[in-house]
Design a protein around this motif. Structure first.
Motif, PDB file in Angstrom:
ATOM      1  N   PHE A   1     -37.468  10.509  87.702  1.00  0.00           N
ATOM      2  CA  PHE A   1     -37.403   9.507  86.644  1.00  0.00           C
ATOM      3  C   PHE A   1     -38.099   8.217  87.068  1.00  0.00           C
ATOM      4  O   PHE A   1     -38.865   7.625  86.299  1.00  0.00           O
ATOM      5  CB  PHE A   1     -35.936   9.236  86.288  1.00  0.00           C
ATOM      6  CG  PHE A   1     -35.751   8.247  85.189  1.00  0.00           C
ATOM      7  CD1 PHE A   1     -36.148   8.548  83.895  1.00  0.00           C
ATOM      8  CD2 PHE A   1     -35.170   7.022  85.433  1.00  0.00           C
ATOM      9  CE1 PHE A   1     -35.978   7.640  82.870  1.00  0.00           C
ATOM     10  CE2 PHE A   1     -34.998   6.106  84.428  1.00  0.00           C
ATOM     11  CZ  PHE A   1     -35.398   6.413  83.136  1.00  0.00           C
ATOM     12  N   LEU A   2     -37.862   7.793  88.310  1.00  0.00           N
ATOM     13  CA  LEU A   2     -38.525   6.584  88.798  1.00  0.00           C
ATOM     14  C   LEU A   2     -40.039   6.759  88.878  1.00  0.00           C
ATOM     15  O   LEU A   2     -40.800   5.846  88.549  1.00  0.00           O
ATOM     16  CB  LEU A   2     -37.971   6.195  90.166  1.00  0.00           C
ATOM     17  CG  LEU A   2     -36.590   5.552  90.170  1.00  0.00           C
ATOM     18  CD1 LEU A   2     -36.125   5.326  91.605  1.00  0.00           C
ATOM     19  CD2 LEU A   2     -36.612   4.245  89.408  1.00  0.00           C
TER      20      LEU A   2
ATOM     21  N   ALA B   1     -45.205   5.394  86.648  1.00  0.00           N
ATOM     22  CA  ALA B   1     -46.480   6.095  86.475  1.00  0.00           C
ATOM     23  C   ALA B   1     -47.164   6.302  87.826  1.00  0.00           C
ATOM     24  O   ALA B   1     -48.360   6.076  87.988  1.00  0.00           O
ATOM     25  CB  ALA B   1     -47.390   5.348  85.505  1.00  0.00           C
ATOM     26  N   PHE B   2     -46.389   6.736  88.799  1.00  0.00           N
ATOM     27  CA  PHE B   2     -46.870   6.944  90.157  1.00  0.00           C
ATOM     28  C   PHE B   2     -47.041   8.431  90.406  1.00  0.00           C
ATOM     29  O   PHE B   2     -46.245   9.247  89.945  1.00  0.00           O
ATOM     30  CB  PHE B   2     -45.859   6.360  91.154  1.00  0.00           C
ATOM     31  CG  PHE B   2     -46.316   6.394  92.577  1.00  0.00           C
ATOM     32  CD1 PHE B   2     -47.250   5.489  93.027  1.00  0.00           C
ATOM     33  CD2 PHE B   2     -45.805   7.319  93.452  1.00  0.00           C
ATOM     34  CE1 PHE B   2     -47.669   5.515  94.341  1.00  0.00           C
ATOM     35  CE2 PHE B   2     -46.212   7.364  94.768  1.00  0.00           C
ATOM     36  CZ  PHE B   2     -47.150   6.450  95.213  1.00  0.00           C
ATOM     37  N   GLU B   3     -48.101   8.792  91.138  1.00  0.00           N
ATOM     38  CA  GLU B   3     -48.337  10.181  91.485  1.00  0.00           C
ATOM     39  C   GLU B   3     -48.645  10.286  92.969  1.00  0.00           C
ATOM     40  O   GLU B   3     -49.500   9.577  93.491  1.00  0.00           O
ATOM     41  CB  GLU B   3     -49.503  10.749  90.681  1.00  0.00           C
ATOM     42  CG  GLU B   3     -49.685  12.234  90.867  1.00  0.00           C
ATOM     43  CD  GLU B   3     -50.711  12.808  89.908  1.00  0.00           C
ATOM     44  OE1 GLU B   3     -51.475  13.673  90.357  1.00  0.00           O
ATOM     45  OE2 GLU B   3     -50.745  12.384  88.760  1.00  0.00           O
TER      46      GLU B   3
ATOM     47  N   VAL C   1     -42.825  14.876  86.913  1.00  0.00           N
ATOM     48  CA  VAL C   1     -42.512  16.153  86.265  1.00  0.00           C
ATOM     49  C   VAL C   1     -42.214  17.225  87.308  1.00  0.00           C
ATOM     50  O   VAL C   1     -41.318  18.054  87.121  1.00  0.00           O
ATOM     51  CB  VAL C   1     -43.690  16.581  85.349  1.00  0.00           C
ATOM     52  CG1 VAL C   1     -43.436  17.944  84.757  1.00  0.00           C
ATOM     53  CG2 VAL C   1     -43.906  15.548  84.259  1.00  0.00           C
ATOM     54  N   THR C   2     -42.907  17.185  88.424  1.00  0.00           N
ATOM     55  CA  THR C   2     -42.652  18.136  89.510  1.00  0.00           C
ATOM     56  C   THR C   2     -41.226  17.985  90.032  1.00  0.00           C
ATOM     57  O   THR C   2     -40.528  18.975  90.250  1.00  0.00           O
ATOM     58  CB  THR C   2     -43.653  17.908  90.659  1.00  0.00           C
ATOM     59  OG1 THR C   2     -44.970  17.929  90.144  1.00  0.00           O
ATOM     60  CG2 THR C   2     -43.503  18.960  91.728  1.00  0.00           C
TER      61      THR C   2
END
Length: 64
Positions: free
Chosen positions: A14-15, A20-22, A30-31
């Motif tokens: 959720f964080l 919007a960090f990947e 989502v992973t």
């Protein structure tokens, strides 16, 4: 125990989605959410459940 780990994984996912960090390698929020769902499914299936009884285990194996 798996439900607690799943809650932590959901929180991290959720964080990551909010910020919007990947993580490099394609790991996103989502992973983490999918991993949390997998852990919840294992918890519901009884994996990792503790048995306190004798041969049959748990409260179902005891007679009164």
């Amino acid at each position: 125990m798996l439900a607690i780990v799943a809650a932590i994984i959901f929180g991290l996912g959720f964080l990551l989605e909010l910020l919007a960090f990947e993580i490099p390698g394609g790991i996103s929020g989502v992973t983490f959410m999918l991993l949390g769902l997998c852990l919840l499914a294992l918890h519901q299936a009884g994996v990792g459940a503790r048995s306190d009884g004798g041969l049959l285990g748990g409260w179902r194996g005891t007679r009164r």
